[in-house]
Design a protein around this motif. Structure first.
Motif, PDB file in Angstrom:
ATOM      1  N   VAL A  15      57.013   2.948 -44.840  1.00  0.00           N
ATOM      2  CA  VAL A  15      55.697   3.479 -44.481  1.00  0.00           C
ATOM      3  C   VAL A  15      55.755   4.997 -44.348  1.00  0.00           C
ATOM      4  N   ARG A  19      53.704   7.629 -46.719  1.00  0.00           N
ATOM      5  CA  ARG A  19      52.780   8.639 -46.163  1.00  0.00           C
ATOM      6  C   ARG A  19      53.139  10.039 -46.633  1.00  0.00           C
ATOM      7  N   SER A  67      48.032   4.696 -51.498  1.00  0.00           N
ATOM      8  CA  SER A  67      47.113   4.291 -50.434  1.00  0.00           C
ATOM      9  C   SER A  67      46.949   2.776 -50.385  1.00  0.00           C
ATOM     10  N   LEU A  70      50.045   1.264 -48.832  1.00  0.00           N
ATOM     11  CA  LEU A  70      50.036   1.417 -47.370  1.00  0.00           C
ATOM     12  C   LEU A  70      49.075   0.422 -46.724  1.00  0.00           C
TER      13      LEU A  70
END
Length: 100
Positions: A15, A19, A67, A70
């Motif tokens: 993660v 990011r 995106s 995630l």
């Protein structure tokens, strides 16, 4: 069944990396959008403009894919933190009275 500690740690790393790379893709999109705008103003329809627009589209697609990844992981904000358990609310009955 709760994930193991090593799985949680690995998930947290994934993660964090997603990011970071997503912010890199966002910066690249801003850069190529500015470059395309400047090139379009100076020489509309040129090969340089099309290359800028192509690179903008590539980084936009990468940004969207990061995106979506995630979002699929759906990691709560406390995923990497250790879980603390509250103290037992029941007091064992020992049969003694409290001292006065």
């Amino acid at each position: 069944m709760a994930p193991k500690k090593s799985e949680r740690t690995q998930l947290t790393r994934v993660v964090r990396q997603l990011r970071r790379i997503r912010s890199f893709y966002a910066a690249a999109m801003v850069l190529w959008a500015g470059s395309a705008a400047l090139t379009g103003r100076q020489d509309a329809g040129s090969r340089q403009l099309w290359v800028c627009l192509l690179l903008l589209a590539v980084f936009a697609a990468l940004f969207v894919m990061a995106s979506v990844a995630l979002r699929r992981l759906a990691v709560p904000a406390t995923a990497g933190r250790p879980h603390r358990r509250a103290a037992s609310s029941t007091v064992p009955n020992t049969g003694r009275h409290a001292a006065a």
